[in-house]
Design a protein around this motif. Structure first.
Motif, short mmCIF file in Angstrom:
data_model
loop_
_atom_site.label_atom_id
_atom_site.label_comp_id
_atom_site.label_asym_id
_atom_site.label_seq_id
_atom_site.Cartn_x
_atom_site.Cartn_y
_atom_site.Cartn_z
N LEU A 1 46.35 50.39 38.11
CA LEU A 1 45.91 51.72 38.52
C LEU A 1 47.07 51.80 39.65
O LEU A 1 46.70 51.12 40.82
N ALA A 2 48.04 52.81 39.44
CA ALA A 2 49.12 52.74 40.63
C ALA A 2 49.78 53.93 40.86
O ALA A 2 50.77 54.10 41.12
N THR A 3 48.72 54.96 40.75
CA THR A 3 49.02 56.45 41.22
C THR A 3 48.88 56.55 42.68
O THR A 3 48.61 55.44 43.33
N PRO A 4 49.43 57.68 43.30
CA PRO A 4 48.99 57.76 44.72
C PRO A 4 47.53 57.61 45.08
O PRO A 4 46.76 57.91 43.91
N PRO B 1 39.86 56.15 43.92
CA PRO B 1 38.31 56.05 43.66
C PRO B 1 37.73 56.44 42.41
O PRO B 1 37.19 55.80 41.56
N HIS B 2 38.29 57.64 41.72
CA HIS B 2 37.98 58.24 40.47
C HIS B 2 38.31 57.50 39.48
O HIS B 2 37.68 57.45 38.48
N HIS B 3 39.79 56.94 39.39
CA HIS B 3 40.38 56.21 38.47
C HIS B 3 39.35 54.97 38.33
O HIS B 3 39.34 54.42 37.13
N PHE B 4 39.39 54.23 39.29
CA PHE B 4 38.54 52.93 39.46
C PHE B 4 36.99 53.09 38.87
O PHE B 4 36.73 52.29 38.13
N GLU B 5 36.39 54.15 39.11
CA GLU B 5 35.12 54.53 38.89
C GLU B 5 35.06 54.65 37.26
O GLU B 5 34.20 54.00 36.74
N LYS C 1 36.38 47.81 32.06
CA LYS C 1 37.61 47.41 31.96
C LYS C 1 38.04 46.40 33.43
O LYS C 1 37.55 46.53 34.48
N HIS C 2 38.90 45.40 33.12
CA HIS C 2 39.52 44.49 34.11
C HIS C 2 40.31 45.37 34.64
O HIS C 2 41.05 46.26 34.01
N VAL C 3 40.52 45.26 36.00
CA VAL C 3 41.62 46.08 36.71
C VAL C 3 42.48 45.52 37.65
O VAL C 3 42.14 44.51 38.56
N PHE C 4 43.62 45.91 37.80
CA PHE C 4 44.52 45.70 39.07
C PHE C 4 44.82 46.99 39.50
O PHE C 4 45.19 47.73 38.83
N MET C 5 44.77 46.89 40.98
CA MET C 5 44.84 48.30 41.45
C MET C 5 45.69 48.18 42.73
O MET C 5 45.45 47.14 43.45
N GLU C 6 46.51 49.05 43.11
CA GLU C 6 47.54 49.04 44.17
C GLU C 6 46.50 49.49 45.57
O GLU C 6 45.46 50.27 45.22
N LYS C 7 46.92 48.92 46.52
CA LYS C 7 46.38 49.28 47.86
C LYS C 7 47.20 50.79 48.15
O LYS C 7 48.19 50.98 47.59
N PRO C 8 46.48 51.51 48.77
CA PRO C 8 45.16 51.17 49.62
C PRO C 8 44.33 52.05 48.56
O PRO C 8 44.46 52.55 47.50
N LEU C 9 43.00 51.74 48.81
CA LEU C 9 41.97 52.08 47.40
C LEU C 9 41.33 53.73 47.60
O LEU C 9 40.54 54.11 46.88
N ALA C 10 41.59 54.32 48.87
CA ALA C 10 41.27 55.76 49.05
C ALA C 10 42.17 56.23 50.07
O ALA C 10 42.62 55.49 50.93
#
Length: 447
Positions: free
Chosen positions: A133-136, A141-145, A152-161
């Protein structure tokens, strides 16, 4: 093959632990010049050799870089789906990754699994085992949800919201991810960087004594600006220039300076109880700079009584520093550049020193650890800390925008929603310019 290996070795040398090193490597990848290292240090557990399918949501420089690192982290992975708001960005990312991994069977995204638009993330996530998850960050939050609810296992960029309702959603989903035993790695890569890990251990062991104060910095010249083009809608303009709009970015105290604030939280072992500060727009104050400040100064107060001074600035020609310094009752902690760090007592004697000349690239280590944990049925859970460090930066933004002391407790009750739940290309952006093309800017004392 000799040429490929030489390019790969050059890339590995360039990609040291600094953010600037990472950005240079991403620029090379975007230009289609980065080749994968064929000796990838595979972390495959022979007891679990399932091919892991990867989807990337957000195909800009960071999404492309993260996809590259994920593909290097494990021998038996395959990129199968991509999503982005813009077709040109998706196509460019895919072309560069396909070229870089030609002959490896690691990049196999069919045209029907290339999704463009605001809702394409769902279809991409549905195709994968592991999601990047690397959008703005406003969309995080919605993509992670969706990713967590679909296992799914997740790698997501900071910040988270970018707002507090988003933080509450991420914290809620962190619990669900733990219950489902999902691995979640957050792109606060200092937690995977040897000099920070070494100093954290020495602080825990008491080498610096009790940390009572510190100074954390992200002072630089700033980032890109993308000019408005003829016929461009307001939504497209803001999406292309997401860094300058709070609903998408959250201001640079959140998007960049979160790294340094997170280190303060980590080394202190707690999160701030209040913040007060000041900020504004002195240099970066044109119509093309949206609504965000170009400087922030915040004093964060922690439960232990420690006070951390926080600076971030985007002003060319001024003092640049990205790093952290802390004062303990036994000595001074200095996180230096080039992967170095030290603890020195008050007489100038070195208590501990880390030299990071040959340390691995932490951006790569994040993905190595993620895929190794998935293979070995482990659970990495970075989400709660990622959310609370994001909230710390939001707390600082609240303090600089209002000019008031803001407590963590009252901030967490905020109902200000910067990001609407459902958006498409016909939606009206949450922030609009006035008749002269100027965007509303927070005014301390009035915000």
């Amino acid at each position: 093959m000799k040429g490929s290996k030489k390019v790969a070795r050059t890339q590995d040398k360039a990609m040291k632990s600094s953010r600037r090193g990472f950005c240079k490597n991403t620029a090379l990848l975007t230009a289609g010049m980065v080749l994968p290292t064929m000796e990838m240090g595979a972390m495959v557990n022979v007891l679990n050799d399932k091919k892991l399918k990867i989807a990337v949501v957000g195909c800009g420089g960071r999404g492309t870089g993260a996809a590259n690192q994920a593909l290097k982290a494990d021998d038996n992975v395959e990129l199968v789906a991509m999503a982005d708001a813009f077709k040109d960005r998706l196509d460019g990312s895919y072309a560069n990754l396909e070229k870089a991994y030609a002959g490896t069977n690691k990049v196999n995204v069919k045209d029907k699994h290339k999704y463009v638009g605001f809702d394409g993330y769902k279809k991409a996530i549905d195709q994968a085992d592991v999601v990047i998850l690397a959008t703005p960050p406003g969309f995080r939050p919605h993509h992670f949800e969706y990713a967590v609810n679909n296992g799914k296992h997740v790698f997501m960029e900071k910040p988270l919201a970018t707002d507090v309702p988003g933080i509450r959603k991420v914290l809620e989903m962190a619990k669900v991810a733990k219950e489902k035993k999902l691995n979640v790695v957050v792109g606060l890569q200092r937690h995977y960087q040897n000099n920070y890990l070494a100093i954290a251990e020495r602080i825990k062991a008491g080498d610096a004594g009790k940390i009572v104060s510190g100074q954390v910095y992200w002072n630089s010249a700033g980032v890109w600006v993308r000019e408005r083009t003829p016929g461009q809608t307001e939504m497209e303009y803001q999406m292309r220039n997401w860094y300058y709009f709070n609903w998408l970015c959250g201001d640079h105290i959140l998007e960049q300076h979160i790294h340094n604030i997170d280190v303060a939280n980590w080394f202190l072992g707690e999160y701030p109880v209040s913040a007060q500060g000041m900020g504004g727009r002195e240099v970066r104050n044109g119509k093309d700079h949206g609504e965000i400040f170009d400087h922030h100064f915040v004093e964060f107060t922690y439960p232990s009584g420690a006070v951390i001074s926080s600076q971030c600035r985007h002003q060319p020609g001024t003092w640049s520093k990205v790093g952290e310094v802390f004062q303990g009752t036994k000595g001074l902690v200095d996180m230096k550049d080039a992967g170095r760090a030290s603890i020195v007592d008050f007489e100038g004697n070195t208590i501990f020193e880390h030299r990071g000349k040959n340390d691995p690239n932490p951006y790569q280590v994040e993905h190595d650890k993620l895929f190794a944990s998935i293979r070995n049925k482990g659970v990495i859970s970075d989400t709660e800390n990622g959310a609370k460090s994001t909230m710390s930066a939001i707390l600082g933004r609240m303090a600089t925008y209002t000019g008031k002391v803001v407590t963590w407790e009252e901030a967490m009750k905020s109902e200000e929603l910067l990001v609407p739940a459902e958006m498409d290309w016909n939606s009206t952006p949450p922030t609009l310019p006035d008749a002269n093309g100027n965007y509303p800017v927070p005014v301390p004392g009035k915000a």
